[in-house]
Design a protein around this motif. Structure first.
Motif, short mmCIF file in Angstrom:
data_model
loop_
_atom_site.label_atom_id
_atom_site.label_comp_id
_atom_site.label_asym_id
_atom_site.label_seq_id
_atom_site.Cartn_x
_atom_site.Cartn_y
_atom_site.Cartn_z
N THR A 304 0.82 -1.21 0.00
CA THR A 304 0.00 0.00 0.00
C THR A 304 0.86 1.26 0.00
O THR A 304 0.67 2.15 -0.84
CB THR A 304 -0.93 0.00 1.23
N GLU A 305 1.80 1.34 0.95
CA GLU A 305 2.66 2.54 1.03
C GLU A 305 3.50 2.70 -0.23
O GLU A 305 3.72 3.81 -0.71
CB GLU A 305 3.56 2.46 2.26
N ARG A 306 3.98 1.56 -0.76
CA ARG A 306 4.80 1.64 -1.96
C ARG A 306 3.99 2.17 -3.14
O ARG A 306 4.47 3.01 -3.91
CB ARG A 306 5.38 0.26 -2.30
N LEU A 307 2.74 1.70 -3.26
CA LEU A 307 1.89 2.19 -4.35
C LEU A 307 1.58 3.67 -4.17
O LEU A 307 1.56 4.42 -5.15
CB LEU A 307 0.59 1.38 -4.40
N GLU A 308 1.32 4.06 -2.92
CA GLU A 308 1.05 5.48 -2.67
C GLU A 308 2.26 6.33 -3.04
O GLU A 308 2.13 7.41 -3.63
CB GLU A 308 0.67 5.68 -1.20
N ALA A 309 3.46 5.82 -2.68
CA ALA A 309 4.68 6.55 -3.03
C ALA A 309 4.87 6.59 -4.54
O ALA A 309 5.25 7.63 -5.11
CB ALA A 309 5.89 5.90 -2.36
N ASP A 310 4.60 5.44 -5.19
CA ASP A 310 4.72 5.40 -6.65
C ASP A 310 3.73 6.36 -7.31
O ASP A 310 4.07 7.06 -8.27
CB ASP A 310 4.47 3.98 -7.16
N ASN A 311 2.49 6.40 -6.77
CA ASN A 311 1.48 7.30 -7.33
C ASN A 311 1.88 8.76 -7.13
O ASN A 311 1.70 9.60 -8.02
CB ASN A 311 0.12 7.03 -6.69
N ALA A 312 2.43 9.05 -5.93
CA ALA A 312 2.87 10.42 -5.66
C ALA A 312 4.02 10.80 -6.59
O ALA A 312 4.08 11.92 -7.11
CB ALA A 312 3.30 10.55 -4.21
N LEU A 313 4.93 9.83 -6.80
CA LEU A 313 6.05 10.09 -7.69
C LEU A 313 5.57 10.29 -9.12
O LEU A 313 6.05 11.19 -9.83
CB LEU A 313 7.04 8.91 -7.63
N GLU A 314 4.60 9.48 -9.55
CA GLU A 314 4.06 9.62 -10.89
C GLU A 314 3.35 10.96 -11.06
O GLU A 314 3.47 11.62 -12.10
CB GLU A 314 3.09 8.46 -11.18
N GLN A 315 2.60 11.37 -10.00
CA GLN A 315 1.92 12.66 -10.08
C GLN A 315 2.93 13.80 -10.14
O GLN A 315 2.74 14.77 -10.89
CB GLN A 315 1.01 12.83 -8.86
N ALA A 316 4.01 13.66 -9.36
CA ALA A 316 5.06 14.69 -9.40
C ALA A 316 5.69 14.75 -10.78
O ALA A 316 6.00 15.84 -11.29
CB ALA A 316 6.11 14.38 -8.34
N ARG A 317 5.87 13.56 -11.39
CA ARG A 317 6.45 13.53 -12.73
C ARG A 317 5.51 14.20 -13.74
O ARG A 317 5.96 14.98 -14.60
CB ARG A 317 6.72 12.08 -13.15
#
Length: 670
Positions: A304-317
């Motif tokens: 869950t946390e990894r996906l949230e971090a990945d989603n945040a990173l993707e949104q930042a990108r």
């Protein structure tokens, strides 16, 4: 014992049932072997039954279990067996022979003479007439050897052997099941340790899908306890409704006996606090015991946390890309070798290249348009300094004059691995500055021209007046009167030229008026006719008898035609320094219909040097000039183009190098 007798048959079946009941109900090998030996003593002829196995470290037999009917101390069977076990003779010892060859071995009294001395001694003391040794094995796994001593020489007939084989099969099955269970327990313990160390969820499920075990990490992630979850159908207990059908399909496919042993999937799971966690699962079939599947083990990692971090990173990108692409100034990112890694759309527009063409290109080639061999690029040298620099420069690759910012990009560890080039277009600003300077210069020239014109105008008027007085006084002298007539005529021509010069210098700001374009052209020619005559340039003006008027500013249009005629004069003098029949300037004025509207056309054609095709599309750019330094400002055609555009018309140039150049002015008729 006669096993064919009903009483003997009952005892045989009872013994077989007793041994069969040991499968899965005993915990140790010793307990299993001992109970099997006890069950075999139902036959009154059997006096001693024992089971032994090879010592894994030495060539000796180890007695593991046994039972005897003898009570006398003189017949200490176990002591004798231990002595026999030490005699590892694969040629004579019946137990060793059966164990090493994996086959049944029977020895009767008549053959005891071939057995080892200790065995013969034991047989004589115990009164044994028959001896059977049968290996206990399953799936190529040897567990030991069953030994039966009988007082009857007729023991081990066909019926007995079949019964003993079934007994041995049941013992082997029980041993195999016990070993598999122990192996499985060890694997589960190891998996449990690994899961705890890796903070993984571990859930074991029976064949019907009900939860058997629920480890500590599963309890921590879900909030449910082992006691709450045990026995529940795992899909209903953990999987959200919208995902259940898909997970059930995976579970069913895995449980089918089609050779598939595992699968990977991820899904949401429901927690006690109504929240959801995303878990990446690895599901594997539990090891089978005698071909019966016991269920599935699920090992999951909470991502869950990894996906949230990945989603945040993707949104930042995505946010970065949006900003990067929205910036209207060219921006380029390079590596430390100056190779372009990325460029925004503004860079593509300025360079007139596609992004695919720009990526991988050198920064010097992109911004400067390349460099001669052996010459160092200032941009590449700036990268080597690893410092931020801001300066104004001409970037031919981006077709303009820019304020360029060169800045290093630091990574998380502080190292510099990328460089950013941001360019702000100063071309229009530079043009405005130049135009402002030019306007000031033109204003100064206008004031100077006006002053000079006034100074010339006064003496010219005096000359004309004095010539007229003399002409009146010399009424009888024809020759003198002709000379005075010429003086007056030339004086009036000078006055006319001065008048036009004053009119041109004033650049009145009044609104457009209805004018005759031919008259404007004639007025312009009067300003430059003397220069054309001096340069031996033949001028041909071809204007129709009736040309429609246009709305415009006469002085501004004179400026346009004066500039176009001056350019033609320069090109003709360049090609023909002296008098030549081809040194000709043609001006044609005519009308034509365009888009259902009448337009007045003015074509000014010279047959001088012409304009190269590669610069033909640049002639209207400010400060661009094909003339040598000092011969042109590069503003004439740019200003002329702007004046015609303000008159709702067009100015175009057509040329063939070394042949001709044609300027075409098109104005809407009044």
């Amino acid at each position: 014992m006669d096993l064919t007798h009903p009483k003997g048959g009952v005892r045989m079946l009872s013994a077989l049932r007793e041994v069969s009941g040991l499968v899965g109900n005993v915990k140790t090998q010793e307990e299993l072997f001992q109970k099997a030996c006890d069950a075999l003593l139902f036959n009154e002829d059997y006096c001693f039954v024992w089971i032994g196995a090879k010592d894994p470290r030495n060539d000796i037999l180890i007695p593991l279990a046994g039972v005897t009917t003898y009570k006398e101390e003189k017949l200490d069977c176990f002591s004798l067996i231990e002595e026999i076990s030490l005699d590892w003779d694969p040629q004579k010892n019946p137990a060793v022979i059966s164990l090493t060859t994996n086959r049944l071995f029977i020895l009767r009294g008549s053959n005891f003479s071939d057995a080892p001395f200790k065995f013969k001694e034991f047989s004589m003391k115990a009164g044994i007439d028959s001896y059977l040794a049968m290996p206990i094995c399953r799936e190529e796994k040897m567990f030991g050897v069953l030994n039966i001593c009988s007082k009857s020489p007729d023991s081990f007939n066909e019926l007995e052997l079949e019964f003993i084989k079934n007994i041995v099969m049941e013992i082997a099955l029980a041993m195999y099941s016990m070993n598999v269970a122990m192996d499985l327990e060890r694997e589960q313990d190891l998996s449990r340790e690994i899961c705890e160390a890796a903070r993984a969820l571990m859930i074991s499920i029976c064949h019907g899908g009900h939860i058997l075990t629920f480890n500590a990490q599963a309890e921590f992630v879900t909030g449910f306890s082992m006691q709450e979850m045990k026995g529940k159908f795992w899909i209903d207990a953990l999987i959200p409704k919208e995902n259940r059908a898909k997970v059930q399909e995976l579970f069913t496919a895995l449980m089918k006996d089609d050779g598939r042993q595992s699968c990977d999937f991820f899904t949401d799971i429901m927690c006690r606090d109504k929240s959801r966690r995303v878990v990446n699962w690895h599901a594997s079939v539990l090891h089978p015991v005698d071909k019966f599947q016991t269920g599935i083990v699920l090992i999951g990692i909470d991502i869950t946390e990894r996906l949230e971090a990945d989603n945040a990173l993707e949104q930042a990108r995505l946010d970065w890309e949006s900003v990067f692409n929205a910036i209207q100034d060219p921006i380029v990112i390079t590596d430390m070798d100056g190779i372009v890694l990325d460029a925004n759309p503004a860079t593509c527009d300025a360079s007139k290249l596609r992004k695919e063409q720009i990526k991988g290109m050198g920064i010097c080639r992109l911004l400067h348009g390349g460099r001669p061999a052996g010459v160092e690029c200032t941009l590449e040298n700036l990268i080597k300094t690893r410092k931020t620099m801001i300066f104004e420069t001409d970037l031919k690759g981006l077709n303009g004059y820019y304020l360029l910012t060169v800045s290093p990009i630091s990574s998380k560890d502080g190292t510099i691995k990328r460089f950013l080039f941001a360019a702000r277009d100063l071309t229009e600003e530079k043009i405005r500055k130049a135009e402002s300077i030019k306007v000031g210069q033109l204003a100064s020239i206008g004031e100077l021209a006006a002053g000079v014109a006034h100074e010339i105008n006064n003496p010219v008027n005096g000359i004309i007046n004095y010539a007229q007085i003399l002409q009146d006084e010399l009424s009888g002298d024809a020759a003198s009167r002709e000379i005075l007539e010429r003086i007056i005529h030339e004086g009036e021509r000078v006055a006319y030229i001065v008048k036009n010069l004053l009119s041109f210098a004033r650049q009145e700001t009044e609104e457009f008026e209805r004018i005759n374009i031919v008259e404007v052209i004639n007025d312009t020619i009067s300003l430059i006719a003397h220069q054309l005559k001096k340069d031996s340039i033949m001028l041909n003006l071809d204007a129709g008898s009736i040309i429609s008027d246009v709305y415009g500013h006469p002085q501004q249009l004179k400026q346009v035609f004066l500039n176009l005629i001056s350019n033609a004069r320069y090109a003709l003098n360049k090609r023909y320094p002296f008098m030549d029949d081809k040194k000709r300037l043609d001006i044609s004025v005519y009308e034509r219909m365009k888009d259902k509207a009448l337009h007045v056309m003015v074509e000014i054609t010279d047959y001088g040097t012409g304009i190269p095709q590669d610069i033909l599309d640049k002639v209207f750019e400010p400060f661009f000039s094909s003339k040598p330094a000092g011969d042109g400002t590069g503003l004439g055609l740019s200003i002329s183009h702007g004046i015609i555009k303000d008159h709702s018309g067009t100015l175009s140039i057509d040329s063939v190098l070394g042949s001709y150049a044609k300027a075409v002015v098109e104005l809407p008729a009044a």
